[in-house]
Write a protein that holds these residues in place. Structure first.
Motif, short mmCIF file in Angstrom:
data_model
loop_
_atom_site.label_atom_id
_atom_site.label_comp_id
_atom_site.label_asym_id
_atom_site.label_seq_id
_atom_site.Cartn_x
_atom_site.Cartn_y
_atom_site.Cartn_z
N GLU A 71 0.83 -1.21 0.00
CA GLU A 71 0.00 0.00 0.00
C GLU A 71 0.86 1.26 0.00
O GLU A 71 0.55 2.23 -0.69
CB GLU A 71 -0.93 -0.01 1.22
CG GLU A 71 -2.04 -1.01 1.11
CD GLU A 71 -2.88 -1.08 2.39
OE1 GLU A 71 -2.59 -0.31 3.34
OE2 GLU A 71 -3.80 -1.90 2.43
N VAL A 72 1.95 1.24 0.76
CA VAL A 72 2.85 2.39 0.80
C VAL A 72 3.48 2.60 -0.57
O VAL A 72 3.56 3.73 -1.07
CB VAL A 72 3.93 2.20 1.89
CG1 VAL A 72 5.04 3.23 1.75
CG2 VAL A 72 3.30 2.28 3.27
N GLU A 73 3.92 1.53 -1.21
CA GLU A 73 4.52 1.64 -2.54
C GLU A 73 3.50 2.14 -3.55
O GLU A 73 3.82 2.97 -4.41
CB GLU A 73 5.08 0.30 -2.98
CG GLU A 73 6.34 -0.11 -2.24
CD GLU A 73 6.82 -1.49 -2.64
OE1 GLU A 73 6.31 -2.03 -3.65
OE2 GLU A 73 7.72 -2.01 -1.97
N LEU A 74 2.27 1.66 -3.45
CA LEU A 74 1.22 2.11 -4.36
C LEU A 74 0.92 3.59 -4.15
O LEU A 74 0.77 4.35 -5.11
CB LEU A 74 -0.05 1.28 -4.16
CG LEU A 74 -1.21 1.57 -5.10
CD1 LEU A 74 -0.81 1.25 -6.54
CD2 LEU A 74 -2.43 0.78 -4.70
N ASP A 75 0.83 4.01 -2.89
CA ASP A 75 0.59 5.43 -2.60
C ASP A 75 1.73 6.30 -3.10
O ASP A 75 1.51 7.38 -3.66
CB ASP A 75 0.40 5.65 -1.09
CG ASP A 75 -0.92 5.09 -0.59
OD1 ASP A 75 -1.82 4.86 -1.42
OD2 ASP A 75 -1.03 4.87 0.64
N THR A 76 2.96 5.83 -2.94
CA THR A 76 4.12 6.59 -3.41
C THR A 76 4.10 6.71 -4.93
O THR A 76 4.31 7.80 -5.48
CB THR A 76 5.42 5.89 -2.96
OG1 THR A 76 5.41 5.75 -1.55
CG2 THR A 76 6.63 6.69 -3.38
#
Length: 88
Positions: A71-76
């Protein structure tokens, strides 16, 4: 010799099982040995279930951590796509 082996085999096969068993194996009722055996089995089951529970907990932790990182990678990545275009 053959007669002795045949006789021994016949005694073992046809003999009473109570002759071959000790009181604990034959079914002595509620002796300390039987109670100790039961407690030992319960302790081994508890240890086994605790270790298996630890493995399950660890894998659930890894799964939750992988989802959070995804999720963090997708948000970034999404914020980079939404940002101002970079000109080189």
């Amino acid at each position: 010799m053959r007669l002795a082996l045949t006789t021994a085999a016949l005694i073992v096969i046809a003999g009473s099982s109570s002759v071959l068993a000790c009181p604990v194996c034959f079914g002595a009722e509620e002796t300390t040995m039987v109670q100790g055996t039961r407690v030992g089995v319960l302790v081994m089951l508890a240890i086994t279930l605790t270790v298996q529970g630890g493995f399950v907990g660890f894998f659930l932790y890894l799964r939750r951590r992988a989802k959070r990182n995804a999720e963090v990678e997708l948000d970034t990545e999404w914020s980079e796509l939404q940002g101002a275009p970079r000109t080189s």
